[in-house]
Write a protein that holds these residues in place. Sequence first.
Motif, mmCIF file in Angstrom:
data_model
loop_
_atom_site.group_PDB
_atom_site.id
_atom_site.type_symbol
_atom_site.label_atom_id
_atom_site.label_comp_id
_atom_site.label_asym_id
_atom_site.label_seq_id
_atom_site.Cartn_x
_atom_site.Cartn_y
_atom_site.Cartn_z
ATOM 1 N N LEU A 30 50.045 -77.731 -77.663
ATOM 2 C CA LEU A 30 51.286 -78.527 -77.465
ATOM 3 C C LEU A 30 51.973 -78.360 -76.228
ATOM 4 O O LEU A 30 52.330 -79.364 -75.634
ATOM 5 N N ALA A 31 51.975 -77.333 -75.560
ATOM 6 C CA ALA A 31 52.493 -76.850 -74.350
ATOM 7 C C ALA A 31 51.645 -77.868 -73.297
ATOM 8 O O ALA A 31 52.079 -78.411 -72.190
ATOM 9 N N ASP A 32 50.049 -77.800 -73.595
ATOM 10 C CA ASP A 32 49.409 -78.508 -72.658
ATOM 11 C C ASP A 32 49.646 -79.885 -72.448
ATOM 12 O O ASP A 32 49.866 -80.886 -71.757
ATOM 13 N N ALA A 33 49.723 -80.597 -73.835
ATOM 14 C CA ALA A 33 50.004 -81.920 -74.038
ATOM 15 C C ALA A 33 51.337 -82.284 -73.411
ATOM 16 O O ALA A 33 51.679 -83.393 -72.763
ATOM 17 N N ALA A 34 52.307 -81.454 -73.651
ATOM 18 C CA ALA A 34 53.690 -81.631 -73.247
ATOM 19 C C ALA A 34 53.844 -81.836 -71.879
ATOM 20 O O ALA A 34 54.530 -82.445 -71.067
ATOM 21 N N LEU A 35 52.994 -80.731 -71.107
ATOM 22 C CA LEU A 35 53.013 -80.782 -69.583
ATOM 23 C C LEU A 35 52.358 -82.028 -69.102
ATOM 24 O O LEU A 35 53.164 -82.555 -68.064
ATOM 25 N N VAL A 36 51.211 -82.465 -69.591
ATOM 26 C CA VAL A 36 50.652 -83.473 -69.006
ATOM 27 C C VAL A 36 51.606 -84.809 -69.386
ATOM 28 O O VAL A 36 51.628 -85.644 -68.252
ATOM 29 N N LEU A 37 52.307 -84.917 -70.446
ATOM 30 C CA LEU A 37 53.435 -85.884 -70.680
ATOM 31 C C LEU A 37 54.390 -85.936 -69.870
ATOM 32 O O LEU A 37 54.720 -87.028 -69.314
ATOM 33 N N VAL A 38 55.084 -84.889 -69.551
ATOM 34 C CA VAL A 38 56.062 -84.770 -68.629
ATOM 35 C C VAL A 38 55.729 -85.013 -67.210
ATOM 36 O O VAL A 38 56.612 -85.692 -66.358
ATOM 37 N N ILE A 39 54.367 -84.405 -66.838
ATOM 38 C CA ILE A 39 54.314 -84.895 -65.188
ATOM 39 C C ILE A 39 53.856 -86.232 -65.157
ATOM 40 O O ILE A 39 54.023 -87.131 -64.139
ATOM 41 N N GLY A 40 53.165 -86.795 -66.326
ATOM 42 C CA GLY A 40 52.970 -88.434 -66.171
ATOM 43 C C GLY A 40 54.168 -89.339 -66.079
ATOM 44 O O GLY A 40 54.076 -90.052 -65.345
ATOM 45 N N LEU A 41 55.206 -89.006 -66.913
ATOM 46 C CA LEU A 41 56.414 -89.648 -67.111
ATOM 47 C C LEU A 41 57.312 -89.419 -65.661
ATOM 48 O O LEU A 41 57.828 -90.469 -65.064
ATOM 49 N N THR A 42 57.095 -88.179 -65.222
ATOM 50 C CA THR A 42 58.023 -87.889 -64.042
ATOM 51 C C THR A 42 57.423 -88.567 -62.864
ATOM 52 O O THR A 42 57.920 -89.344 -61.951
ATOM 53 N N CYS B 56 46.594 -90.562 -67.395
ATOM 54 C CA CYS B 56 47.258 -90.141 -68.468
ATOM 55 C C CYS B 56 46.674 -90.672 -69.843
ATOM 56 O O CYS B 56 46.363 -89.889 -70.904
ATOM 57 N N ALA B 57 46.797 -91.929 -69.899
ATOM 58 C CA ALA B 57 46.293 -92.784 -70.901
ATOM 59 C C ALA B 57 44.813 -92.450 -71.355
ATOM 60 O O ALA B 57 44.383 -92.139 -72.646
ATOM 61 N N ILE B 58 43.972 -91.905 -70.213
ATOM 62 C CA ILE B 58 42.329 -91.462 -70.810
ATOM 63 C C ILE B 58 42.568 -90.163 -71.435
ATOM 64 O O ILE B 58 42.077 -89.896 -72.149
ATOM 65 N N TYR B 59 43.528 -89.408 -70.563
ATOM 66 C CA TYR B 59 43.513 -87.898 -71.476
ATOM 67 C C TYR B 59 43.981 -87.659 -72.882
ATOM 68 O O TYR B 59 43.511 -87.241 -73.848
ATOM 69 N N PHE B 60 45.020 -88.874 -73.172
ATOM 70 C CA PHE B 60 45.641 -88.550 -74.412
ATOM 71 C C PHE B 60 44.483 -89.507 -75.333
ATOM 72 O O PHE B 60 44.549 -89.249 -76.489
ATOM 73 N N LEU C 182 58.755 -81.371 -78.685
ATOM 74 C CA LEU C 182 58.179 -82.514 -78.095
ATOM 75 C C LEU C 182 58.908 -83.625 -77.689
ATOM 76 O O LEU C 182 58.918 -84.059 -76.468
ATOM 77 N N PHE C 183 59.961 -84.019 -78.647
ATOM 78 C CA PHE C 183 60.885 -84.976 -78.187
ATOM 79 C C PHE C 183 61.695 -84.617 -76.917
ATOM 80 O O PHE C 183 61.987 -85.353 -75.932
ATOM 81 N N ASN C 184 62.487 -83.330 -76.958
ATOM 82 C CA ASN C 184 62.982 -82.820 -75.851
ATOM 83 C C ASN C 184 62.196 -82.922 -74.785
ATOM 84 O O ASN C 184 62.879 -83.224 -73.356
ATOM 85 N N SER C 185 60.762 -82.398 -74.528
ATOM 86 C CA SER C 185 59.993 -82.589 -73.579
ATOM 87 C C SER C 185 59.786 -83.793 -72.883
ATOM 88 O O SER C 185 59.892 -84.091 -71.753
ATOM 89 N N VAL C 186 59.785 -84.894 -73.936
ATOM 90 C CA VAL C 186 59.546 -86.286 -73.398
ATOM 91 C C VAL C 186 60.941 -86.727 -72.810
ATOM 92 O O VAL C 186 60.821 -87.538 -71.866
ATOM 93 N N ILE C 187 61.998 -86.506 -73.433
ATOM 94 C CA ILE C 187 63.345 -86.854 -72.779
ATOM 95 C C ILE C 187 63.379 -86.478 -71.481
ATOM 96 O O ILE C 187 63.923 -86.962 -70.606
#
Length: 173
Positions: free
Chosen positions: A15-27, A39-43, A72-77
Amino acid sequence: QQRGEVLRCQFGAELADAALVLVIGLTYSFIAPAILPACAIYFGVASLVYRWLFAYVYEPEFDSGGVMWVDLFNSVILGLLLGTLSLLGLARTYGSRVHFGLLVPLPLAVAYFAIYCWSSFAKPSKFVPLQAAVEADGCRLEEVALSEEFYCCPIEGDAEEGGSLQQQDGFAW
């Protein structure tokens, strides 16, 4: 891994790996939108791989009841807020005052949405009512009544097994 060895998912690391990719992608999506297809290909690939792993490889260890989704919600936010702040900084540096002024409500809206979700859904998501737990277990509420068989006093012991613990092995408990 040895053949026949039980494999369990390391949820914290995965979950930490997925959250990291999500946060970096969003940022960075506001600065470099080309990161979004990566990011879409990764997920997409991760979704297929994890479905296969959970169906055929990993042995179920426990059910967290969805507790991980709060983190995970907190990471996305956090990623969304950092991305909007980055966009605001870019608008301030390279854009006009009109662009900057129109973008100021964006991080405020993200912060308001986060506060709304935390105040509305945080407490209810941490506690499950008895009725919901009973329905999940598949039994009726009448069958849940406490019985004397559920508790055995550790000091007195069970009379059917040779008396109390105070008399066993000569020790005074």
